[in-house]
Design a protein around this motif. Sequence first.
Motif, PDB file in Angstrom:
ATOM      1  N   GLU A 234       1.586  -1.307   0.168  1.00  0.00           N
ATOM      2  CA  GLU A 234      -0.275  -0.160   0.160  1.00  0.00           C
ATOM      3  C   GLU A 234       0.631   1.262   0.344  1.00  0.00           C
ATOM      4  O   GLU A 234      -0.470   2.406  -0.484  1.00  0.00           O
ATOM      5  N   PRO A 235       2.078   0.620   0.530  1.00  0.00           N
ATOM      6  CA  PRO A 235       2.566   2.306   0.866  1.00  0.00           C
ATOM      7  C   PRO A 235       3.456   2.629  -0.843  1.00  0.00           C
ATOM      8  O   PRO A 235       3.608   3.727  -0.814  1.00  0.00           O
ATOM      9  N   VAL A 236       3.669   1.823  -0.955  1.00  0.00           N
ATOM     10  CA  VAL A 236       4.533   1.725  -3.108  1.00  0.00           C
ATOM     11  C   VAL A 236       3.238   2.365  -3.752  1.00  0.00           C
ATOM     12  O   VAL A 236       3.143   2.976  -4.099  1.00  0.00           O
ATOM     13  N   VAL A 237       2.381   2.006  -3.606  1.00  0.00           N
ATOM     14  CA  VAL A 237       1.021   2.406  -4.289  1.00  0.00           C
ATOM     15  C   VAL A 237       1.004   3.418  -4.037  1.00  0.00           C
ATOM     16  O   VAL A 237       0.470   4.858  -5.512  1.00  0.00           O
ATOM     17  N   GLN A 238       0.188   4.421  -2.796  1.00  0.00           N
ATOM     18  CA  GLN A 238       0.227   5.523  -2.250  1.00  0.00           C
ATOM     19  C   GLN A 238       1.069   6.428  -3.065  1.00  0.00           C
ATOM     20  O   GLN A 238       1.522   7.197  -3.988  1.00  0.00           O
ATOM     21  N   VAL A 239       2.838   6.150  -3.202  1.00  0.00           N
ATOM     22  CA  VAL A 239       3.349   6.501  -4.167  1.00  0.00           C
ATOM     23  C   VAL A 239       3.743   6.400  -5.313  1.00  0.00           C
ATOM     24  O   VAL A 239       3.203   8.316  -5.756  1.00  0.00           O
ATOM     25  N   ILE A 240       3.300   5.540  -6.221  1.00  0.00           N
ATOM     26  CA  ILE A 240       3.065   5.953  -8.005  1.00  0.00           C
ATOM     27  C   ILE A 240       1.557   6.734  -7.777  1.00  0.00           C
ATOM     28  O   ILE A 240       1.608   7.694  -8.745  1.00  0.00           O
ATOM     29  N   ASN A 241       1.064   6.635  -6.855  1.00  0.00           N
ATOM     30  CA  ASN A 241      -0.162   7.820  -7.146  1.00  0.00           C
ATOM     31  C   ASN A 241      -0.025   9.118  -7.288  1.00  0.00           C
ATOM     32  O   ASN A 241      -0.584   9.489  -8.172  1.00  0.00           O
ATOM     33  N   LYS A 242       0.274   9.453  -6.154  1.00  0.00           N
ATOM     34  CA  LYS A 242       0.857  10.166  -6.132  1.00  0.00           C
ATOM     35  C   LYS A 242       1.841  11.080  -7.207  1.00  0.00           C
ATOM     36  O   LYS A 242       0.918  12.534  -7.389  1.00  0.00           O
ATOM     37  N   PHE A 243       2.701  10.286  -7.355  1.00  0.00           N
ATOM     38  CA  PHE A 243       2.998  10.674  -9.021  1.00  0.00           C
ATOM     39  C   PHE A 243       2.403  10.541  -9.974  1.00  0.00           C
ATOM     40  O   PHE A 243       2.608  11.472 -10.503  1.00  0.00           O
ATOM     41  N   LEU A 244       1.951   9.773 -10.366  1.00  0.00           N
ATOM     42  CA  LEU A 244       0.704  10.117 -11.356  1.00  0.00           C
ATOM     43  C   LEU A 244      -0.445  11.354 -11.385  1.00  0.00           C
ATOM     44  O   LEU A 244      -0.772  11.919 -12.160  1.00  0.00           O
ATOM     45  N   SER A 245      -0.624  11.539 -10.405  1.00  0.00           N
ATOM     46  CA  SER A 245      -1.277  12.597  -9.547  1.00  0.00           C
ATOM     47  C   SER A 245      -0.587  13.962 -10.458  1.00  0.00           C
ATOM     48  O   SER A 245      -1.755  15.058 -11.231  1.00  0.00           O
ATOM     49  N   LEU A 246       0.250  14.171  -9.754  1.00  0.00           N
ATOM     50  CA  LEU A 246       1.185  15.090 -10.309  1.00  0.00           C
ATOM     51  C   LEU A 246       1.057  15.312 -12.269  1.00  0.00           C
ATOM     52  O   LEU A 246       1.113  16.596 -12.099  1.00  0.00           O
ATOM     53  N   LEU A 247       0.952  14.673 -12.923  1.00  0.00           N
ATOM     54  CA  LEU A 247       1.004  14.351 -14.225  1.00  0.00           C
ATOM     55  C   LEU A 247      -0.653  14.903 -14.814  1.00  0.00           C
ATOM     56  O   LEU A 247      -0.823  14.014 -14.531  1.00  0.00           O
ATOM     57  N   SER A 248       0.042  16.242 -15.814  1.00  0.00           N
ATOM     58  CA  SER A 248      -1.233  16.683 -16.140  1.00  0.00           C
ATOM     59  C   SER A 248      -1.137  16.451 -18.203  1.00  0.00           C
ATOM     60  O   SER A 248      -0.881  17.549 -18.270  1.00  0.00           O
ATOM     61  N   PRO A 249      -1.054  15.414 -18.375  1.00  0.00           N
ATOM     62  CA  PRO A 249      -0.581  15.631 -19.603  1.00  0.00           C
ATOM     63  C   PRO A 249      -1.224  16.606 -20.584  1.00  0.00           C
ATOM     64  O   PRO A 249      -2.883  16.590 -20.301  1.00  0.00           O
ATOM     65  N   SER A 250      -1.651  17.525 -21.607  1.00  0.00           N
ATOM     66  CA  SER A 250      -2.174  18.377 -22.232  1.00  0.00           C
ATOM     67  C   SER A 250      -3.297  17.746 -23.342  1.00  0.00           C
ATOM     68  O   SER A 250      -4.232  18.184 -23.563  1.00  0.00           O
ATOM     69  N   ARG A 251      -3.050  16.620 -23.941  1.00  0.00           N
ATOM     70  CA  ARG A 251      -3.609  16.472 -24.783  1.00  0.00           C
ATOM     71  C   ARG A 251      -4.215  14.821 -24.770  1.00  0.00           C
ATOM     72  O   ARG A 251      -5.688  14.168 -24.822  1.00  0.00           O
ATOM     73  N   ALA A 252      -3.286  14.258 -23.222  1.00  0.00           N
ATOM     74  CA  ALA A 252      -3.712  12.590 -23.592  1.00  0.00           C
ATOM     75  C   ALA A 252      -4.606  12.981 -22.608  1.00  0.00           C
ATOM     76  O   ALA A 252      -4.714  13.889 -21.502  1.00  0.00           O
ATOM     77  N   PRO A 253      -5.510  11.364 -22.477  1.00  0.00           N
ATOM     78  CA  PRO A 253      -6.211  11.342 -21.046  1.00  0.00           C
ATOM     79  C   PRO A 253      -5.269  11.400 -20.225  1.00  0.00           C
ATOM     80  O   PRO A 253      -4.409  11.096 -20.107  1.00  0.00           O
TER      81      PRO A 253
END
Length: 88
Positions: free
Chosen positions: A34-53
């Motif tokens: 679970e701690p690894v999942v939280q870190v990965i999801n936090k990192f993914l939430s910082l990515l905001s692609p301009s044209r991709a979903p």
Amino acid sequence: MPRSVPRSVPPYALCRGVGLGVRARFGIGYRILEPVVQVINKFLSLLSPSRAPRIPPIVAAGGPSWSADVYRNQEVIPPVSICGQLPG
């Protein structure tokens, strides 16, 4: 001479039963701490692609799985419909 009236069978019975079932579940999957999942999801939430979903968060466990009945049997005494089993 008085006629005898047939006695009707009461709509209840003393039912006894037993059932046994064995079910198997198998598959291929993964599990992430679970701690690894939280870190990965936090990192993914910082990515905001301009044209991709938007990238959805990952889950801690997943993969395909199947289940099957290996054995199933039951017995009801007496075998009458009021006990949940049809005679025969």
